[in-house]
Design a protein around this motif. Structure first.
Motif, mmCIF file in Angstrom:
data_model
loop_
_atom_site.group_PDB
_atom_site.id
_atom_site.type_symbol
_atom_site.label_atom_id
_atom_site.label_comp_id
_atom_site.label_asym_id
_atom_site.label_seq_id
_atom_site.Cartn_x
_atom_site.Cartn_y
_atom_site.Cartn_z
ATOM 1 N N MET A 71 40.392 4.484 53.756
ATOM 2 C CA MET A 71 39.692 4.764 52.524
ATOM 3 C C MET A 71 39.555 3.482 51.718
ATOM 4 N N LEU A 72 38.362 3.219 51.266
ATOM 5 C CA LEU A 72 38.088 2.064 50.414
ATOM 6 C C LEU A 72 38.242 2.492 48.962
ATOM 7 N N HIS A 73 39.218 1.897 48.272
ATOM 8 C CA HIS A 73 39.470 2.223 46.864
ATOM 9 C C HIS A 73 38.642 1.371 45.918
ATOM 10 N N GLY A 74 38.253 0.178 46.368
ATOM 11 C CA GLY A 74 37.469 -0.688 45.495
ATOM 12 C C GLY A 74 37.273 -2.057 46.101
ATOM 13 N N ILE A 75 36.447 -2.830 45.425
ATOM 14 C CA ILE A 75 36.142 -4.187 45.871
ATOM 15 C C ILE A 75 35.998 -5.088 44.644
ATOM 16 N N ILE A 76 36.507 -6.297 44.785
ATOM 17 C CA ILE A 76 36.360 -7.307 43.742
ATOM 18 C C ILE A 76 35.899 -8.593 44.410
ATOM 19 N N ALA A 77 34.864 -9.217 43.868
ATOM 20 C CA ALA A 77 34.390 -10.521 44.327
ATOM 21 C C ALA A 77 34.612 -11.512 43.194
ATOM 22 N N LEU A 78 35.283 -12.613 43.509
ATOM 23 C CA LEU A 78 35.598 -13.585 42.484
ATOM 24 C C LEU A 78 35.369 -15.001 42.994
ATOM 25 N N CYS A 79 35.283 -15.925 42.069
ATOM 26 C CA CYS A 79 35.104 -17.333 42.395
ATOM 27 C C CYS A 79 36.421 -17.889 42.929
ATOM 28 N N GLY A 80 36.367 -18.524 44.101
ATOM 29 C CA GLY A 80 37.560 -19.090 44.705
ATOM 30 C C GLY A 80 38.049 -20.356 44.032
ATOM 31 N N ARG A 81 37.258 -20.905 43.135
ATOM 32 C CA ARG A 81 37.660 -22.131 42.419
ATOM 33 C C ARG A 81 38.191 -21.843 41.024
ATOM 34 N N SER A 82 37.616 -20.834 40.342
ATOM 35 C CA SER A 82 38.005 -20.593 38.948
ATOM 36 C C SER A 82 38.651 -19.222 38.724
ATOM 37 N N GLY A 83 38.452 -18.306 39.662
ATOM 38 C CA GLY A 83 38.981 -16.955 39.487
ATOM 39 C C GLY A 83 38.070 -16.047 38.687
ATOM 40 N N GLY A 84 36.920 -16.570 38.278
ATOM 41 C CA GLY A 84 35.983 -15.767 37.501
ATOM 42 C C GLY A 84 35.457 -14.577 38.294
ATOM 43 N N LEU A 85 35.316 -13.472 37.628
ATOM 44 C CA LEU A 85 34.868 -12.237 38.262
ATOM 45 C C LEU A 85 33.356 -12.259 38.449
ATOM 46 N N TYR A 86 32.901 -12.053 39.699
ATOM 47 C CA TYR A 86 31.479 -11.935 39.998
ATOM 48 C C TYR A 86 31.046 -10.478 40.054
ATOM 49 N N TYR A 87 31.878 -9.642 40.656
ATOM 50 C CA TYR A 87 31.489 -8.249 40.898
ATOM 51 C C TYR A 87 32.747 -7.412 41.079
ATOM 52 N N SER A 88 32.695 -6.175 40.601
ATOM 53 C CA SER A 88 33.787 -5.238 40.867
ATOM 54 C C SER A 88 33.233 -3.827 40.931
ATOM 55 N N LYS A 89 33.815 -3.050 41.801
ATOM 56 C CA LYS A 89 33.444 -1.639 41.914
ATOM 57 C C LYS A 89 34.682 -0.877 42.350
ATOM 58 N N ALA A 90 35.118 0.068 41.533
ATOM 59 C CA ALA A 90 36.261 0.916 41.862
ATOM 60 C C ALA A 90 35.740 2.260 42.364
ATOM 61 N N TYR A 91 36.149 2.624 43.564
ATOM 62 C CA TYR A 91 35.767 3.921 44.127
ATOM 63 C C TYR A 91 36.843 4.961 43.873
ATOM 64 N N SER A 92 38.036 4.500 43.507
ATOM 65 C CA SER A 92 39.140 5.362 43.109
ATOM 66 C C SER A 92 39.614 4.885 41.736
ATOM 67 N N SER A 93 40.272 5.746 41.025
ATOM 68 C CA SER A 93 40.800 5.365 39.720
ATOM 69 C C SER A 93 41.731 4.161 39.867
ATOM 70 N N ASN A 94 41.541 3.152 39.019
ATOM 71 C CA ASN A 94 42.366 1.940 39.010
ATOM 72 C C ASN A 94 42.410 1.236 40.361
ATOM 73 N N PHE A 95 41.322 1.306 41.118
ATOM 74 C CA PHE A 95 41.251 0.668 42.431
ATOM 75 C C PHE A 95 42.314 1.210 43.386
ATOM 76 N N GLY A 96 42.813 2.406 43.115
ATOM 77 C CA GLY A 96 43.848 3.010 43.949
ATOM 78 C C GLY A 96 45.258 2.576 43.592
ATOM 79 N N LEU A 97 45.389 1.645 42.636
ATOM 80 C CA LEU A 97 46.705 1.151 42.234
ATOM 81 C C LEU A 97 47.410 2.178 41.354
ATOM 82 N N GLN A 98 48.714 2.235 41.480
ATOM 83 C CA GLN A 98 49.493 3.163 40.666
ATOM 84 C C GLN A 98 49.510 2.699 39.218
ATOM 85 N N SER A 99 49.506 3.648 38.311
ATOM 86 C CA SER A 99 49.629 3.326 36.887
ATOM 87 C C SER A 99 50.544 4.343 36.248
#
Length: 104
Positions: free
Chosen positions: A1-29
């Motif tokens: 199951m794909l909970h989410g995807i994040i694309a970021l810059c490998g040099r700065s860490g800046g966020l390019y794209y994110s999509k959560a398919y589950s709440s909180n990317f599937g991470l426990q909270s």
């Protein structure tokens, strides 16, 4: 199951794209906790990669991002985070949030 995807810059860490398919990317909270902010999560993932890169003797002399991420995957509770660098876009770091059985 794909909970989410994040694309970021490998040099700065800046966020390019994110999509959560589950709440909180599937991470426990904790109960009542706010949703996970993709920008904060991107910064955390970048910090994990920087730490792995700094720990790797092969990467110490290079200022360019590695061809493949130093940290390939990490498990956080019920989720595996799998890292990839597309070969045509070496400065892009992609993190997939998947079920642990898919993350190996």
């Amino acid at each position: 199951m794909l909970h989410g995807i994040i694309a970021l810059c490998g040099r700065s860490g800046g966020l390019y794209y994110s999509k959560a398919y589950s709440s909180n990317f599937g991470l426990q909270s904790q109960d009542g906790a706010e949703k996970t902010d993709p920008h904060n999560l991107s910064s955390l993932l970048f910090a994990l990669q920087l730490n792995a890169q700094a720990s790797s003797q092969e990467r110490l002399d290079s200022s360019e991002p590695p061809e493949q991420p130093c940290l390939r995957s990490v498990e956080m509770g019920p989720v595996s985070i799998v890292f990839q660098n597309p070969s045509k876009c070496p400065r892009l770091l992609v993190a997939l949030f998947v079920h642990p059985l898919m993350g190996s």
